[in-house]
Design a protein around this motif. Structure first.
Motif, short mmCIF file in Angstrom:
data_model
loop_
_atom_site.label_atom_id
_atom_site.label_comp_id
_atom_site.label_asym_id
_atom_site.label_seq_id
_atom_site.Cartn_x
_atom_site.Cartn_y
_atom_site.Cartn_z
N THR A 182 -63.86 -4.74 27.47
CA THR A 182 -64.30 -5.13 28.81
C THR A 182 -63.12 -5.50 29.70
N GLN A 183 -62.17 -6.25 29.16
CA GLN A 183 -61.01 -6.66 29.94
C GLN A 183 -60.14 -5.47 30.35
N GLY A 231 -59.99 -0.85 36.51
CA GLY A 231 -60.74 -0.73 37.75
C GLY A 231 -60.04 -1.43 38.90
N ASP A 232 -59.51 -2.60 38.65
CA ASP A 232 -58.77 -3.34 39.67
C ASP A 232 -57.53 -2.56 40.13
N ASN A 284 -64.86 2.65 42.63
CA ASN A 284 -63.62 3.33 43.04
C ASN A 284 -63.85 4.78 43.41
N ALA A 291 -69.49 -2.42 31.61
CA ALA A 291 -68.17 -2.68 32.19
C ALA A 291 -67.77 -1.60 33.19
N LYS A 335 -69.67 -1.91 36.42
CA LYS A 335 -69.24 -3.09 37.18
C LYS A 335 -67.86 -2.94 37.78
N HIS A 336 -66.94 -2.28 37.07
CA HIS A 336 -65.54 -2.32 37.48
C HIS A 336 -64.94 -0.98 37.90
N ILE A 337 -65.57 0.15 37.54
CA ILE A 337 -64.97 1.45 37.80
C ILE A 337 -65.73 2.25 38.87
N ILE A 345 -61.19 -2.35 30.88
CA ILE A 345 -61.88 -1.62 31.94
C ILE A 345 -61.80 -2.38 33.28
N GLN A 346 -61.91 -3.69 33.21
CA GLN A 346 -61.79 -4.48 34.44
C GLN A 346 -60.40 -4.34 35.04
N ALA A 347 -59.38 -4.44 34.21
CA ALA A 347 -58.00 -4.33 34.70
C ALA A 347 -57.73 -2.94 35.27
#
Length: 352
Positions: free
Chosen positions: A242-243, A249-250, A332, A324, A327-329, A245-247
């Motif tokens: 999860t971390q 995506g950011d 974009n 994940a 939520k994060h990708i 994918i979040q990183a």
């Protein structure tokens, strides 16, 4: 036999090649055979000729049917690498030999040009690389990947790249130009966030921090980037998914995929030795969870199942991954489609 710990190597084991009846060893005066290498060997680069630049596959698990591999063997030393077994076809072991004897296809650019010029050739995106990393340390010396990208740009041919090496930054100008014509996708393989784990799991790759930095830099240059969280290894890096994918995506990644680890052929023995050296306290637990993913085995070769696994653990990983990504990708935007209409092959380049 327990493998040695060589700095910058994934393994010190040199398992017998299953295709060879004889094995190279040094014989002591006492009559005891020892492996070919007692110490960490320097890397050898071995020139070979390629019959064809394009390798094809018929696997429904893979998005692209074709790949180009300028190098066989890989200094990155990733202990889990499925490509280790293929090195045995060249008469070299899947362990330390895979990491230290690198085959270099010095004629691959010429072969690829011949493919592009062939009458009736239809452009189709290919992967750099489908077997071993196109930006591994050998690329710094031989620059075959850079030449392939230059060829793709000249012929307006689409290409998808996957790497775990920061050397790709060297070619940012080429990638920018390819992206301008919608001819390139770049994927970074990121399966952990811990630099200390990197040194054990894939010793000569770039850190996750550097790869995330490059995603941000490339995205700012409109070079479309994605990530592969591969492989996910239960009990080793599964908590980081999860971390990661979040990183990513950011940083601007537009797409994410994953695979679970599968220990095919001799990779199983190499991986067990690696666990025994670095994580003996969780060795049995990790292996049991890997086997849960593959119906009680360390490997699965069935299409449609081998990459993602099966069972409750597989479903849990898939569910967490999907949440994940959503939520994060997703925000974009999608990876841009390749533009095949610009291709200049089939002899067209002779007009320029």
């Amino acid at each position: 036999m327990k493998g040695a710990d060589f700095k910058g190597r994934g393994t010190g084991l040199q398992p017998a090649n299953r295709f060879e009846k004889a094995r190279s060893v040094f014989e002591h005066i006492e009559g005891i055979d020892i492996p070919e290498y007692e110490e960490n060997p320097s890397t050898q680069y071995i020139p070979v000729k390629s019959k064809s630049a394009l390798s094809s596959n018929d696997s429904p698990d893979l998005a692209l049917k074709y790949s180009v591999n300028a190098y066989q063997g890989c200094e990155h030393g990733c202990i889990y690498c499925y490509a280790r077994n293929s090195h045995q076809y060249w008469g070299i072991d899947a362990g330390l030999g895979f990491e230290s004897k690198i085959l270099v296809k010095k004629d691959i650019v010429r072969q690829l040009k011949l493919e592009f010029e062939r009458s009736g050739y239809a452009p189709h995106p290919f992967m750099l690389s489908g077997n071993t990393d196109c930006y591994q340390p050998a690329e710094r010396r031989f620059k075959l990947t850079a030449q392939i990208l230059e060829l793709c740009l000249a012929y307006r041919h689409p290409v998808s790249i996957i790497t775990k090496n920061g050397l790709i930054e060297r070619d940012i100008a080429l990638l920018r130009e390819l992206a301008l014509h919608h001819l390139v996708h770049v994927y970074f393989s990121i399966n952990h966030l811990d630099p200390s784990l990197k040194l054990l799991l894939e010793p000569r790759t770039a850190t996750a921090h550097l790869k995330l930095k490059l995603i941000r830099k490339f995205s700012a240059e409109n070079i479309p980037c994605g990530i592969m969280v591969a492989p996910i290894i239960p009990g080793i890096n599964s908590e980081d998914v999860t971390q990661i994918i979040q990183a990513a995506g950011d940083a601007g990644a537009k797409k994410a995929g994953y695979t679970v680890v599968r220990l095919n052929g001799q990779v199983r023995d190499l991986f067990i030795d690696w666990l025994d050296r670095h994580f003996p306290d969780r060795k049995d637990k990790v292996m049991h969870q890997i086997e849960q993913l593959h119906g009680g085995q360390a490997n699965d070769s069935v299409w449609g199942r081998r990459m993602k696994g099966e069972g409750l653990l597989s479903q849990t990983i898939a569910g967490l991954f999907k949440i994940a990504v959503n939520k994060h990708i997703k925000s974009n935007g999608p990876m841009p489609a390749f533009d095949l209409s610009q291709f200049r092959g089939n002899g067209q380049m002779k007009l320029f």
